[in-house]
Design an enzyme around this catalytic site. Structure first.
Site, PDB file in Angstrom:
ATOM      1  N   ASP A 155     -37.689  58.874 -10.481  1.00 26.11           N
ATOM      2  CA  ASP A 155     -37.693  57.810 -11.851  1.00 26.11           C
ATOM      3  C   ASP A 155     -36.178  57.164 -11.463  1.00 26.11           C
ATOM      4  O   ASP A 155     -34.988  58.385 -11.776  1.00 26.11           O
ATOM      5  CB  ASP A 155     -37.585  57.813 -13.725  1.00 26.11           C
ATOM      6  N   LYS A 223     -39.577  50.479 -15.626  1.00 23.99           N
ATOM      7  CA  LYS A 223     -40.061  51.782 -16.707  1.00 23.99           C
ATOM      8  C   LYS A 223     -38.854  51.282 -17.646  1.00 23.99           C
ATOM      9  O   LYS A 223     -37.604  50.399 -17.488  1.00 23.99           O
ATOM     10  CB  LYS A 223     -39.403  52.949 -16.463  1.00 23.99           C
ATOM     11  N   LYS A 259     -43.800  51.424 -17.284  1.00 23.19           N
ATOM     12  CA  LYS A 259     -43.720  52.544 -17.995  1.00 23.19           C
ATOM     13  C   LYS A 259     -42.881  52.501 -19.739  1.00 23.19           C
ATOM     14  O   LYS A 259     -41.570  52.777 -18.917  1.00 23.19           O
ATOM     15  CB  LYS A 259     -43.622  54.629 -17.219  1.00 23.19           C
TER      16      LYS A 259
END
Length: 323
Positions: A155, A223, A259
């Site tokens: 991430d 995300k 996400k």
């Protein structure tokens, strides 16, 4: 060894060849109707679902959780306990599914991997999380260290300062470089989630532009947030990002995951997001391969609601371990 060239990057090679062409493309994307987006998100958030559908939705949401701890006080013992919870969220109920992943700092990857093996993914934050303020070589070393430790997913955070200053090509090239750093020695690569930090992007138009930038550069997921900035994941922002991945697949044939992370704490919040996914992108995204929740407290509420459906009564919050 050749560089990783994602289908999205290949499809937009001309667009990303220069700062000027990339700027023209991103600023040529359709603008977001702020009032319309917020009204649609609010409307989708009022949908109710039947009891049988709710049971399915709760289990589905559990399988989509990236169970997260990203604190300076994290210890090997704490993340190992979290890893065990990820495998068996409700030890009293073996029918309860495992979560999608455990998300930790890179130096904790080995501790989690020792518990979960290949049964649950291990995600590591990288690239000078949460600020993204570091030299590129440091960000790449951060990424490589996590991948070598066994991370299945990375991430990364984009440089929001560069993005807001209009240096889109710099942000694009950094994502491409991080994607390359996700390569393993066997030629496979850890999945890359690109964190936009939408709470700092100021407008929905910027969220749409950053979404496309992350997808064109090779992100496997986009995300919303680090969870360290407010507002984090909101329904309108998630709506804009879902529209972006839907449109990107229509344009390229490439499917990208989404996400939302930060601020999603209740089963009701999770179900609102699942309804939105189904309505905006369709059921193809209703799997942990394409939709995740970044959360630390959400799982306990999902477990409490699941127990309520099964037994007719609530278990107190202290029935489940605190994360």
């Amino acid at each position: 060894m050749s560089a990783i060239v994602s289908p999205g990057l290949a499809a937009y090679a001309d667009v990303t060849a220069s700062e000027a062409s990339l700027r023209r493309f991103l600023h040529g994307l359709p603008g977001v109707d702020q009032v319309g987006a917020e009204a649609r998100a609010a409307g989708l958030g009022t949908r109710s679902i039947k009891t049988t559908a709710k049971a399915y939705a709760l289990d589905l949401a559990i399988t989509m959780v990236d169970l997260t701890t990203l604190e300076g006080q994290d210890t090997p013992g704490k993340v190992r306990a979290l890893a065990n919870k990820a495998l068996r969220p409700d030890p009293a109920d073996p029918t309860c599914p495992s979560v999608a992943a455990v998300c930790v700092y890179g130096d904790m990857v080995g501790d989690v991997k020792a518990i979960v093996g290949d049964r649950v993914n291990v995600a590591a934050v990288a690239t000078a999380f949460p600020s993204g303020r570091a030299a590129l070589d440091i960000k790449l070393a951060d990424t490589r260290d996590a991948v070598e430790a066994g991370a299945d997913e990375i991430d990364m955070v984009i440089d929001r300062g560069a993005f807001l200053a209009g240096h889109y090509l710099r942000v694009f090239e950094e994502i491409v470089a991080v994607k390359e750093a996700c390569r393993r020695s066997d030629g496979t690569h850890a999945h890359l989630k690109v964190i936009l930090e939408t709470g700092e992007l100021q407008t929905y138009d910027n969220v749409r532009r950053a979404s496309w930038l992350g997808m064109m550069a090779g992100g496997d997921f986009i995300k919303t947030s680090t969870g360290k900035v407010q507002p984090a994941a909101t329904l309108p922002v998630t709506l804009v990002m879902l529209e972006a991945v839907r449109d990107f697949r229509e344009a390229t044939g490439v499917q990208i995951g989404v996400k939302p992370a930060g601020g999603i704490r209740t089963a009701k919040d999770a179900i609102k997001h699942l309804v939105m996914v189904n309505e905006v992108t369709g059921p193809d995204w209703l799997t942990p391969d394409w939709f995740r929740f970044g959360a630390s407290t959400l799982l306990n509420d999902l477990l409490m609601q699941r127990t309520k459906l099964a037994t007719g009564r609530y278990s107190g919050p202290d029935y489940f371990t605190l994360d």
